[in-house]
Scaffold this motif. Structure first.
Motif, mmCIF file in Angstrom:
data_model
loop_
_atom_site.group_PDB
_atom_site.id
_atom_site.type_symbol
_atom_site.label_atom_id
_atom_site.label_comp_id
_atom_site.label_asym_id
_atom_site.label_seq_id
_atom_site.Cartn_x
_atom_site.Cartn_y
_atom_site.Cartn_z
ATOM 1 N N ALA A 1 -40.064 -22.242 39.919
ATOM 2 C CA ALA A 1 -40.665 -21.274 40.852
ATOM 3 C C ALA A 1 -42.008 -20.741 40.347
ATOM 4 O O ALA A 1 -42.423 -19.655 40.742
ATOM 5 C CB ALA A 1 -39.701 -20.129 41.150
ATOM 6 N N ASN A 2 -42.678 -21.519 39.482
ATOM 7 C CA ASN A 2 -43.981 -21.115 38.936
ATOM 8 C C ASN A 2 -43.919 -19.710 38.327
ATOM 9 O O ASN A 2 -44.853 -18.935 38.423
ATOM 10 C CB ASN A 2 -45.074 -21.181 40.010
ATOM 11 N N ARG A 3 -42.796 -19.416 37.682
ATOM 12 C CA ARG A 3 -42.538 -18.079 37.131
ATOM 13 C C ARG A 3 -42.510 -18.150 35.605
ATOM 14 O O ARG A 3 -41.882 -19.024 35.031
ATOM 15 C CB ARG A 3 -41.201 -17.578 37.671
ATOM 16 N N ASN A 4 -43.184 -17.177 34.965
ATOM 17 C CA ASN A 4 -43.189 -17.161 33.501
ATOM 18 C C ASN A 4 -41.977 -16.381 32.976
ATOM 19 O O ASN A 4 -41.175 -15.852 33.750
ATOM 20 C CB ASN A 4 -44.514 -16.621 32.948
ATOM 21 N N ALA A 5 -41.851 -16.314 31.669
ATOM 22 C CA ALA A 5 -40.693 -15.666 31.037
ATOM 23 C C ALA A 5 -40.613 -14.171 31.347
ATOM 24 O O ALA A 5 -39.542 -13.568 31.246
ATOM 25 C CB ALA A 5 -40.737 -15.875 29.527
ATOM 26 N N LEU A 6 -41.725 -13.559 31.728
ATOM 27 C CA LEU A 6 -41.734 -12.132 32.059
ATOM 28 C C LEU A 6 -41.428 -11.873 33.530
ATOM 29 O O LEU A 6 -41.399 -10.725 33.968
ATOM 30 C CB LEU A 6 -43.090 -11.520 31.700
ATOM 31 N N GLY A 7 -41.246 -12.957 34.301
ATOM 32 C CA GLY A 7 -40.916 -12.809 35.709
ATOM 33 C C GLY A 7 -42.106 -12.843 36.652
ATOM 34 O O GLY A 7 -41.939 -12.724 37.860
#
Length: 90
Positions: A47-53
């Motif tokens: 979902a093109n989301r990084n570890a921080l959301g």
């Protein structure tokens, strides 16, 4: 043959790293994927989301893919990248 498009490739690696916290060619389990660099194979996080959301638009991710084209002749020039970013990552 090296020209300014090598800097476009480096910029794309930097943008990916800033956004997702790792190199596009780095696997948490396998380390740096040399074949990925040569062949231009890499994946964005789900979902093109990084570890921080934080999530990033598909057009941002598409721009990075465009800039990381392994064929330097097909890779955009910096002026094309600037134009794309100025026009809202079409």
């Amino acid at each position: 043959v090296l020209d300014g498009r090598v800097d476009v490739w480096a910029l794309a690696c930097t943008l990916f790293s800033f956004g997702f916290g790792r190199s596009p060619f780095e696997s948490p389990r396998e380390g740096v994927l040399k074949l990925g660099i040569i062949n231009g194979r890499f994946d964005f996080p789900r979902a093109n989301r990084n570890a921080l959301g934080c999530s990033y638009s598909q057009s941002f991710c598409d721009s990075i893919k465009w800039m990381l084209n392994p064929d330097h002749k097909s890779r955009p020039h910096l002026s094309e990248v600037i134009e794309r970013f100025e026009h809202g990552l079409r």
